[in-house]
Design an enzyme around this catalytic site. Structure first.
Site: not given
Ligand code: ADP
Ligand code: TRP
Length: 334
Positions: A114, A197, A200
């Protein structure tokens, strides 16, 4: 057995959040027998490590609560709350700051990822993030913690902190938690790039299926999803080197509760022109009831706040004995 997990309340929920995290919680809740309860919380105290305006942060917490309930978390069966409403988390975190070592935190790969090159400019909150996470878990003596693969190291740290605290103060206070990592932890990739991945933060809205997308939007996004011109192979092995195809087959398999091999067997030799409508329909059918509930719940902030307040009262009562014992073990009068 005590199940506990947390999720950062981030805006704009998508299919990745649902399949990667939320759905696993619902399953664990539904597997509990007798009076056993799961603890699920919105890690809003962790979310201060990401800059966010006041109104947006409030919205994010309520939206995530609405999403969890819409997806099947039952606030009467599980303890659902936001971390900020239960000060025991922050209090125990401070006590554990005396136990956690800088050397241990320096090894945390999530922190390194990060901060990138700007370590000096990172917040202290980001550095001690895993100590707060340890407090989240240890204050409830959680035994089973469902998380994604990326959280394994944080769970190991929680165990190290628990062991050192118990040893240093000669108590048997904290239980060592085990991570529960789904065997094939669903990692959903972008619809525009099978190597990134689904997130959002992707600038292209076509890259993800949002929890707020209507049926039409879902179908359109699947239709326009990037693929390759080859037909579907007979087995999942044939998906190697085809990240977009692999992702779409993976989503289909996860949604229908089968394996990628079974999906390939069903569609072998067919092109994406045939596969995409089937996937679109499966997505629409799965997400429609969740979306309907979600849209309805998020219009009633008072009801969401009431759910979180009720959950927080239960959580605070469950946390209090451990927190008291921790103060006492350290000789702090409370
Ligand atoms: P983003 O990547 O959209 O910012 P976050 O990091 O806030 O999402 O993730 C929130 C939760 O959702 C976590 O538990 C994360 O492991 C899961 N998560 C987010 N994106 C994915 C993905 N593409 N596939 C599987 N799990 C995900
Ligand atoms: N750090 C976790 C994540 O990013 C969220 C989290 C905070 C958590 N506290 C927790 C998960 C306690 C499990 C237990 O996904």
């Amino acid at each position: 057995m005590r199940v506990l997990s947390g999720i950062q309340p981030t805006g704009n929920l998508h299919l990745g959040n649902y399949l990667g995290a939320i759905r696993n919680w619902v399953r664990m809740q539904d597997e509990m027998t007798g009076d056993a309860q799961c603890f699920f919380f919105l890690a809003d105290m962790h979310s201060i490590t990401v800059h966010e305006g006041r109104e947006q942060r409030i919205r994010n917490v309520r939206d995530m609560a609405a999403a969890l309930v819409a997806a099947g978390i039952d606030p009467d069966r599980s303890v659902l709350f936001n971390q900020a409403r239960v000060p025991a988390h922050a209090e125990l975190c401070w006590l554990l700051n005396g136990t956690a070592r800088i050397g241990w935190l320096n090894r945390m790969t999530q922190f390194k990822d990060k901060v990138g090159k700007d370590r000096e400019g990172a917040s202290i909150g980001l550095f001690v993030y895993p100590v707060l996470q340890a407090a989240d878990i240890l204050v409830y003596n959680a035994t089973h913690v469902p998380v994604g693969e990326d959280q394994k190291q944080h769970l190991e740290l929680a165990r190290d902190i628990a062991t050192k605290f118990n040893t240093d103060f000669g108590v048997e206070l904290f239980t060592l938690p085990d991570p529960i990592i789904p065997r094939e932890s669903a990692r959903i990739m972008s619809l525009r790039d099978g190597t990134a991945k689904m997130s959002k933060s992707d600038p292209s809205d076509m890259s993800r299926v949002n929890l707020t997308d209507d049926d039409d939007a879902i179908v359109q996004k699947v239709k326009k999803a990037k693929t390759d011109p080859e037909p579907l192979p007979e087995t999942a092995e044939g998906l190697a080197g085809r990240p977009e195809a692999n992702n779409l087959v993976g989503i289909y398999a996860t949604l229908s509760g089968t394996t990628a091999d079974a999906v390939c067997a069903e569609f072998a030799g067919k092109g994406f022109g045939a596969f995409k409508p089937a996937l679109g329909e499966l997505l629409v059918e799965t997400l429609r009831p969740i979306r309907t509930r979600f849209m309805e719940l998020r219009t009633d902030d008072a009801a969401l706040d009431a759910i979180l307040e009720k959950g927080a009262a239960k959580a605070a009562a469950a946390a209090d004995p451990t927190l008291r014992a921790a103060y006492d073990a350290m000789g702090l009068m409370r």
